[in-house]
Design a protein around this motif. Structure first.
Motif, PDB file in Angstrom:
ATOM      1  N   ALA A 169       0.739  -1.149  -0.065  1.00 17.70           N
ATOM      2  CA  ALA A 169      -0.009  -0.049   0.076  1.00 17.70           C
ATOM      3  C   ALA A 169       0.843   1.158  -0.135  1.00 17.70           C
ATOM      4  CB  ALA A 169      -0.836   0.082   1.106  1.00 17.70           C
ATOM      5  N   PHE A 170       0.233   2.308  -0.265  1.00 19.92           N
ATOM      6  CA  PHE A 170       1.191   3.595  -0.449  1.00 19.92           C
ATOM      7  C   PHE A 170       0.253   4.806   0.173  1.00 19.92           C
ATOM      8  CE2 PHE A 170       1.707   0.559  -3.898  1.00 19.92           C
ATOM      9  CZ  PHE A 170       3.044   0.316  -3.793  1.00 19.92           C
ATOM     10  N   ALA A 171       1.127   5.701   0.676  1.00 15.08           N
ATOM     11  CA  ALA A 171       0.698   6.882   1.298  1.00 15.08           C
ATOM     12  C   ALA A 171       0.402   8.016   0.311  1.00 15.08           C
ATOM     13  CB  ALA A 171       1.595   7.312   2.237  1.00 15.08           C
ATOM     14  N   SER A 172       1.103   7.893  -0.849  1.00 11.36           N
ATOM     15  CA  SER A 172       0.967   8.893  -2.093  1.00 11.36           C
ATOM     16  C   SER A 172       1.206   8.513  -3.419  1.00 11.36           C
ATOM     17  CB  SER A 172       1.797  10.106  -1.679  1.00 11.36           C
ATOM     18  OG  SER A 172       3.203   9.782  -1.885  1.00 11.36           O
ATOM     19  N   ALA A 173       0.909   9.093  -4.243  1.00  6.83           N
ATOM     20  CA  ALA A 173       1.357   8.775  -5.692  1.00  6.83           C
ATOM     21  C   ALA A 173       0.830   7.591  -6.139  1.00  6.83           C
ATOM     22  CB  ALA A 173       2.883   8.889  -5.780  1.00  6.83           C
ATOM     23  N   LEU A 175      -1.410   3.645  -5.713  1.00  5.91           N
ATOM     24  CA  LEU A 175      -2.467   2.793  -5.188  1.00  5.91           C
ATOM     25  C   LEU A 175      -2.290   1.382  -5.082  1.00  5.91           C
ATOM     26  CD1 LEU A 175      -5.472   4.339  -7.082  1.00  5.91           C
ATOM     27  CD2 LEU A 175      -4.845   5.075  -4.670  1.00  5.91           C
ATOM     28  N   PRO A 176      -2.817   0.808  -3.765  1.00  4.63           N
ATOM     29  CA  PRO A 176      -3.909   1.292  -3.212  1.00  4.63           C
ATOM     30  C   PRO A 176      -3.467   1.911  -1.606  1.00  4.63           C
ATOM     31  CG  PRO A 176      -3.434  -0.919  -2.496  1.00  4.63           C
ATOM     32  CD  PRO A 176      -2.663  -0.620  -3.564  1.00  4.63           C
ATOM     33  N   ARG A 177      -4.287   2.610  -1.220  1.00  2.00           N
ATOM     34  CA  ARG A 177      -3.851   3.475   0.110  1.00  2.00           C
ATOM     35  C   ARG A 177      -3.928   2.430   1.235  1.00  2.00           C
ATOM     36  NH1 ARG A 177      -2.206   6.631  -2.946  1.00  2.00           N
ATOM     37  NH2 ARG A 177      -2.806   8.807  -3.234  1.00  2.00           N
ATOM     38  N   THR A 178      -3.324   2.896   2.401  1.00  2.00           N
ATOM     39  CA  THR A 178      -3.388   1.753   3.369  1.00  2.00           C
ATOM     40  C   THR A 178      -4.681   1.278   3.864  1.00  2.00           C
ATOM     41  OG1 THR A 178      -1.323   2.907   4.232  1.00  2.00           O
ATOM     42  CG2 THR A 178      -2.476   1.601   5.931  1.00  2.00           C
ATOM     43  N   ALA A 179      -5.739   2.407   3.795  1.00  2.00           N
ATOM     44  CA  ALA A 179      -7.121   1.782   4.570  1.00  2.00           C
ATOM     45  C   ALA A 179      -7.830   0.734   3.242  1.00  2.00           C
ATOM     46  CB  ALA A 179      -7.949   2.993   4.355  1.00  2.00           C
ATOM     47  N   ASP A 180      -7.550   1.006   2.319  1.00  2.00           N
ATOM     48  CA  ASP A 180      -8.157   0.013   1.129  1.00  2.00           C
ATOM     49  C   ASP A 180      -7.394  -1.322   1.363  1.00  2.00           C
ATOM     50  OD1 ASP A 180      -9.885   2.139   0.218  1.00  2.00           O
ATOM     51  OD2 ASP A 180      -8.181   2.952  -1.142  1.00  2.00           O
ATOM     52  N   ALA A 181      -6.197  -1.335   1.516  1.00  2.00           N
ATOM     53  CA  ALA A 181      -5.446  -2.741   1.609  1.00  2.00           C
ATOM     54  C   ALA A 181      -5.877  -3.328   2.896  1.00  2.00           C
ATOM     55  CB  ALA A 181      -3.933  -2.155   1.388  1.00  2.00           C
ATOM     56  N   VAL A 182      -6.249  -2.722   4.085  1.00  2.00           N
ATOM     57  CA  VAL A 182      -6.671  -3.417   5.162  1.00  2.00           C
ATOM     58  C   VAL A 182      -7.935  -3.781   4.916  1.00  2.00           C
ATOM     59  CG1 VAL A 182      -7.333  -2.893   7.497  1.00  2.00           C
ATOM     60  CG2 VAL A 182      -5.389  -1.796   6.897  1.00  2.00           C
ATOM     61  N   ARG A 183      -8.824  -3.069   4.128  1.00  2.05           N
ATOM     62  CA  ARG A 183     -10.291  -3.493   3.992  1.00  2.05           C
ATOM     63  C   ARG A 183     -10.154  -4.630   2.933  1.00  2.05           C
ATOM     64  NH1 ARG A 183     -11.187   2.341   3.518  1.00  2.05           N
ATOM     65  NH2 ARG A 183     -12.111   3.145   5.281  1.00  2.05           N
ATOM     66  N   ALA A 184      -9.459  -4.680   1.790  1.00  8.12           N
ATOM     67  CA  ALA A 184      -9.134  -5.793   0.987  1.00  8.12           C
ATOM     68  C   ALA A 184      -8.695  -7.217   1.630  1.00  8.12           C
ATOM     69  CB  ALA A 184      -8.175  -5.673  -0.099  1.00  8.12           C
TER      70      ALA A 184
END
Length: 254
Positions: A169-173, A175-184
């Motif tokens: 996951a990535f904080a910028s630039a 995808l995915p963002r951290t929250a999306d990876a946790v949900r996945a």
């Protein structure tokens, strides 16, 4: 008596004072491991001293060679463009100083060992691995090579460490963002989700990683890598490799 070339650790710099404090602590650990090695730090932006200032001081004190080590986990824009440009400009003004550039830190098994240390500090038990999915949360980059390295690091870490899953996951630039990876991971049926920030020092992007972990309800959030002993050993490993190869490698000189 032979004196090894000084080590210049090149950090990005940040308006967040925690960044410089972490870099200082990491360099202190390097000095503890290698007392005879002069270790300095210079910053690209926001924080003093700047890289050219450190090189000028070393040259004025009689240094003829320096090993410059980027405090970076991947070969992205800063490693490919910013740092070489800064070093070329500085050495053009210092004709008696030769600067040898060490490799970036990642990928390395020492980095995943440091990640595991931080997860254990956050409360993960050795027996939890097979039921835990990990989000490897990096700062992010628009450089495809850097993104590919993070993805490969996640795959290799899962293969060698026995996690039930590892997702980048990535904080910028990127995808995915951290929250999306946790949900996945939750949607895939993973019972326990841990977020491992793949960043060295606190700052804006690590704070964004932490916010994403909290937003998505991750079970564990590890601290940043910081002054982990594995990271200090990795800096010395990169330094030693640069010293061994410096005679056959092109130097950054005027």
């Amino acid at each position: 008596m032979y004196a090894p070339p000084p080590l210049l650790v090149i950090a990005h710099g940040s308006r967040d004072p925690r960044h410089a404090a972490t870099v200082t602590a990491l360099c202190a650990r390097v000095r503890e491991l290698r007392p005879g090695l002069r270790t300095e730090v210079g910053y690209l932006d926001f924080t003093a001293p700047a890289v050219p200032q450190v090189l000028e001081r070393l040259a004025a004190e009689g240094a003829e060679e320096v090993v410059a080590l980027p405090l970076l986990l991947t070969r992205a824009f800063h490693a490919k463009s910013d740092i070489p440009a800064v070093l070329r400009a500085a050495t053009a003004r210092l004709p008696l100083l030769t600067v040898h550039r060490a490799e970036v830190l990642g990928p390395s098994p020492l980095l995943t060992a440091a990640l595991e240390r931080r997860l254990e500090e956050a409360g993960l038990r050795p027996g939890d691995r097979r039921s835990t999915g990990v989000v490897l949360a990096a700062a992010g980059s628009s450089d495809p090579e850097a993104i590919a390295v993070i993805a490969e690091t996640a795959r290799e870490w899962r293969r060698t460490a026995g996690w039930c899953a590892v997702r980048p996951a990535f904080a910028s630039a990127s995808l995915p963002r951290t929250a999306d990876a946790v949900r996945a991971l939750r949607a895939a049926g993973v019972g326990r989700v841990a977020v491992a920030p793949y960043v060295i020092a606190p700052g804006f992007l690590p704070d964004r990683i932490a916010a994403g972990a909290r937003e998505a309800g991750a079970d564990l959030l590890a601290p940043v890598l910081g002054a982990a002993p594995e990271l200090a050993r990795l800096l010395l490993r990169r330094y030693d490799r640069a010293v061994r190869t410096r005679r056959g490698a092109p130097a950054l000189t005027a």
